[in-house]
Design an enzyme around this catalytic site. Sequence first.
Site, PDB file in Angstrom:
ATOM      1  CD  GLU A 259      -2.848  -0.985   2.464  1.00 58.16           C
ATOM      2  OE1 GLU A 259      -4.074  -0.831   2.331  1.00 58.16           O
ATOM      3  OE2 GLU A 259      -2.287  -1.057   3.581  1.00 58.16           O
ATOM      4  N   GLY A 324      22.531   4.988  -9.118  1.00 53.38           N
ATOM      5  CA  GLY A 324      21.714   5.907  -9.894  1.00 53.38           C
ATOM      6  C   GLY A 324      20.253   5.767  -9.518  1.00 53.38           C
ATOM      7  CE1 TYR A 515       9.194 -10.086   6.566  1.00 52.08           C
ATOM      8  CE2 TYR A 515       8.588 -10.177   8.874  1.00 52.08           C
ATOM      9  CZ  TYR A 515       8.806  -9.453   7.725  1.00 52.08           C
ATOM     10  OH  TYR A 515       8.610  -8.088   7.731  1.00 52.08           O
TER      11      TYR A 515
END
Length: 618
Positions: A259, A324, A515
């Site tokens: 989001e 960059g 995780y």
Amino acid sequence: MQLEVEDNKVGGTNTTATIAPERQELAQFPQDNVDYYQKIKWNGWGDTRKFLHTLEPSGTIAITTPTASAVPLPSLANYIKKELTLNGQTSNLENTPSIQLDQINIAAPRPINPSFERELQSIFTPDQLKTDKFARITHVYGKSIRDLVRLRIGQINNAPDLIILPQSHDEVEKLMQSANKYNVIVIAYGGGSNIVGACEPVTTDRFVVSVDMRRMNKVLWVDRREMTACIQVGIMGPDLEKELRKSGVSLGHDPDSFEFSTLGGWLATCSSGHQSDKYGDIEDMAVSFKTVTPTGTLELRNGARAGAGINYKHIILGSEGTLGIITEAVMRVHPLPQAEEYFGFMFPSFTHAINALEQIRRSDILPTMIRIYDPDETRLSFSSKPSKGAFSEFISSAIKHVCLSIIGFEGSKKQVDFHKKSVFDILSKNGAFGLGQSPGKTWAEKRYDLPYIRDFLLNHNMWVDVAETTVSWSSLLPLWKEAKQAFNDHFRSKGIPSWICAHISHTYSNGVCLYFIFASKQNADNEMTPYTEGKRLMTDIVLKHGGAISHHHGVGYEHVPWMNRYVSNGWINVYRKIKEVVDPKNICNPRKLMPTQEEENGQKKYLFDVLNVKQPKL
């Protein structure tokens, strides 16, 4: 035509910008558009209209969203108090509020080179140049625990001097040329959701420009025959999917930060989304892109594949703005699926779930997504539901080893039915119990809510952080067990309560993404050393078991101290040589991604150890 720069200052001086004739058509950004940085929390996560709070006098935690007010989460408060215990003493929800924005003082911008200022005024309209306090504060940090704590106590030492909001590739090229000429630091800023320090200015002696890419938010074209789309990389996740769906296609990239993150951020950090098992990670979706460096623009040809030497896109993918700024990308897309079905399953143990997952991965039939929660995160999941329910209460309090899994399928109805049959057969052989589609529906609705719980805990004398890695199948369980045990032992040996859980979110033929989410109380010593020690411990254990420093969060400065152990010095030197060629003045996001030679030789401390917080309770 003359327009004044916002607050009448660039670099702290009063100035008036003269807009060149060829720029006059862009002199005004549409006034009905508000820039994204003005819509989201400056000291927390996400939408300003979405937050957790307590209901008085019950003390029940509730969530308020743009569409619903004070929806109770009846089990969450007791779960937090119960889990963050030490020697049988529960952790109370003490108030530790954030400082108010108007209480924060930041240093004035550094003096700007007059010639650089004049060039900026010939490139950009006044509305694209921001020097006000709010703009600078909202571009100094990402959303890591260190970032949020420093914001919440008003500790802001290196705010960028100027925020620039380009609207085209051409503008970014001109900006980079000018910045290189005048030795100005340039830091690309996407959604600001990064949690490894990848967008924080760390220089003390050079003028710093934060380049907010979020006005470059258009889908330039969609090719339904080639199934590709050319997209400006400042587009946010929801806007990207909304625009692609107009052409009947989807990117299929849905990270937890979806989001509030951008395509450019996904490319710059090698992001991964929930649906990666079917659609791949961001590097699998990227065909080509334009990257503006201080010495020129790097472009790639479009095509299905090429074996013509080095795969150059991988030099830029994951480079975190140190070489960059990516401006446009051609991405692979796929038709919108006819059917989308997500299911919940319960396993007797984490081991049962992992065995099933490995068997599914070894088959030729893969779901779109498989997510497996360990027992601690399973209980958290059920405790944070809006409704108690008998089953939720049963899971939260009575069962200590079961594991929730969310499994999704997308495609044609025929494909989904075929894949379901094969996968469900493997699940049943490993003791899985089907819960139907309701858990999948709940997951889809609530999958972006976890950071809002973190904000609530910061407001109540606690903190939450995460660590993630890619680990082989053989090392998965040993790493999971040791990390959880060592983390709790570390904090409790210091008399500090702690909590840790984990889930598997992405799978590969040779491993998975594991995780971790961990939490503890803010401590009375007014500094972050227990946290940084815990984070260091977690990273050391990951490397001990052969895991990656990160699966998808990136490196920033948080993981730099471990890079010499993760990759060989030869590859670090290759990166340094590329950096010297494309960015000889080191203006692009310095001291990120790789250690400097001074850090490597012990002549300078790593930013991981320097950027600490001494004032707050943490």
